[in-house]
Write an enzyme that holds these catalytic residues in place. Structure first.
Site, mmCIF file in Angstrom:
data_model
loop_
_atom_site.group_PDB
_atom_site.id
_atom_site.type_symbol
_atom_site.label_atom_id
_atom_site.label_comp_id
_atom_site.label_asym_id
_atom_site.label_seq_id
_atom_site.Cartn_x
_atom_site.Cartn_y
_atom_site.Cartn_z
ATOM 1 N N ASP A 36 0.774 -1.066 0.076
ATOM 2 C CA ASP A 36 -0.474 0.238 0.280
ATOM 3 C C ASP A 36 0.536 1.670 0.120
ATOM 4 O O ASP A 36 0.620 2.229 -0.445
ATOM 5 C CB ASP A 36 -1.103 0.065 1.022
ATOM 6 C CG ASP A 36 -1.571 1.221 1.377
ATOM 7 O OD1 ASP A 36 -2.620 1.572 0.174
ATOM 8 O OD2 ASP A 36 -1.626 2.329 2.502
ATOM 9 N N ASP A 101 -6.063 -6.040 -2.309
ATOM 10 C CA ASP A 101 -5.298 -6.918 -1.145
ATOM 11 C C ASP A 101 -3.945 -6.927 -2.047
ATOM 12 O O ASP A 101 -2.829 -6.974 -1.569
ATOM 13 C CB ASP A 101 -5.489 -7.077 -0.287
ATOM 14 C CG ASP A 101 -6.639 -6.259 1.220
ATOM 15 O OD1 ASP A 101 -6.240 -4.939 0.617
ATOM 16 O OD2 ASP A 101 -7.370 -7.183 1.914
ATOM 17 N N GLU A 104 -1.556 -5.366 -4.077
ATOM 18 C CA GLU A 104 -0.851 -4.433 -3.213
ATOM 19 C C GLU A 104 0.437 -5.359 -2.737
ATOM 20 O O GLU A 104 1.508 -5.140 -2.475
ATOM 21 C CB GLU A 104 -2.116 -4.054 -2.086
ATOM 22 C CG GLU A 104 -2.171 -2.902 -2.485
ATOM 23 C CD GLU A 104 -2.939 -2.069 -1.722
ATOM 24 O OE1 GLU A 104 -3.599 -1.313 -1.822
ATOM 25 O OE2 GLU A 104 -3.590 -2.587 -0.490
#
Length: 206
Positions: A36, A101, A104
């Site tokens: 992230d 997610d 990332e």
């Protein structure tokens, strides 16, 4: 995986990036945390170097490219569904949040495996950043939420009520009234209120 256009030297990093917490303790969550930050930095760097817009507009562009919706589209484009390892409690269609997610986590895995330059190559290859002028994103509520979460620490809320032949929506940050929008539906009123808030808070004139 050929679709990634990157070959991992340490395959365990890729396996971890594709493993959900419902499947194993050795999952993508820590990688996602790192990825992230790497993604935010590299996308922000790209627009700083290649776009002459003001800070507010740069924030909106970055928000678009790091959003859950955009990352989930990249996941689908890379056809990663069959490679993801899920526990029995998470069978079925993979949620957008999980898809985001995993992208990332893959970025973090590439960074740890090959360095920042390789992570940058992956993002430049798959994120279509050079076509930022063609970005059309009218989901102002989602955009506003991402911008505020990235720049402020506060609670966000909408107070939406009937008004004449439509609705009026007021947007609050904590107890502070920030903006008001009108629309024929609750959704439209809230979207317009969010758009006004973006223009006001981030000095954006589109």
């Amino acid at each position: 995986m050929k679709n990634l256009f990157y070959k991992f030297k340490d395959q365990s990093l890729l396996e971890r990036a594709l493993t959900h917490s419902s499947k194993s303790e050795n999952n993508y969550e820590r990688l996602e945390f790192l990825g992230d930050s790497i993604l935010d930095f590299l996308v922000g760097e790209y627009f700083y170097l290649n776009c002459n817009e003001n800070e507010g507009k740069l924030s909106v562009l970055r928000s678009h490219y790091v959003s859950e919706n955009y990352l989930s589209k990249i996941f689908d484009r890379l056809e990663l569904s069959s490679a993801v390892k899920l526990g029995k409690s998470c069978q079925g269609e993979i949620a957008k949040s999980v898809k985001a997610d995993i992208i990332e986590a893959i970025i973090a895995g590439i960074y740890l495996d090959g360095g920042l330059g390789q992570a940058k190559k992956f993002i430049y290859k798959h994120f279509d950043l050079e076509n930022y002028k063609n970005v059309t994103d009218d989901n102002y509520k989602s955009k506003l939420q991402e911008l505020i979460q990235g720049n402020f620490k506060c609670k966000m809320s909408y107070d939406t009520r009937s008004h004449d032949d439509g609705f009026v929506s007021t947007f609050y940050m904590d107890e502070d009234e920030i903006s008001t929008g009108y629309g024929k539906s609750k959704q439209e009123a809230e979207q317009m209120s969010a758009k006004v808030a973006i223009d006001k808070l981030f000095l954006i004139n589109e």
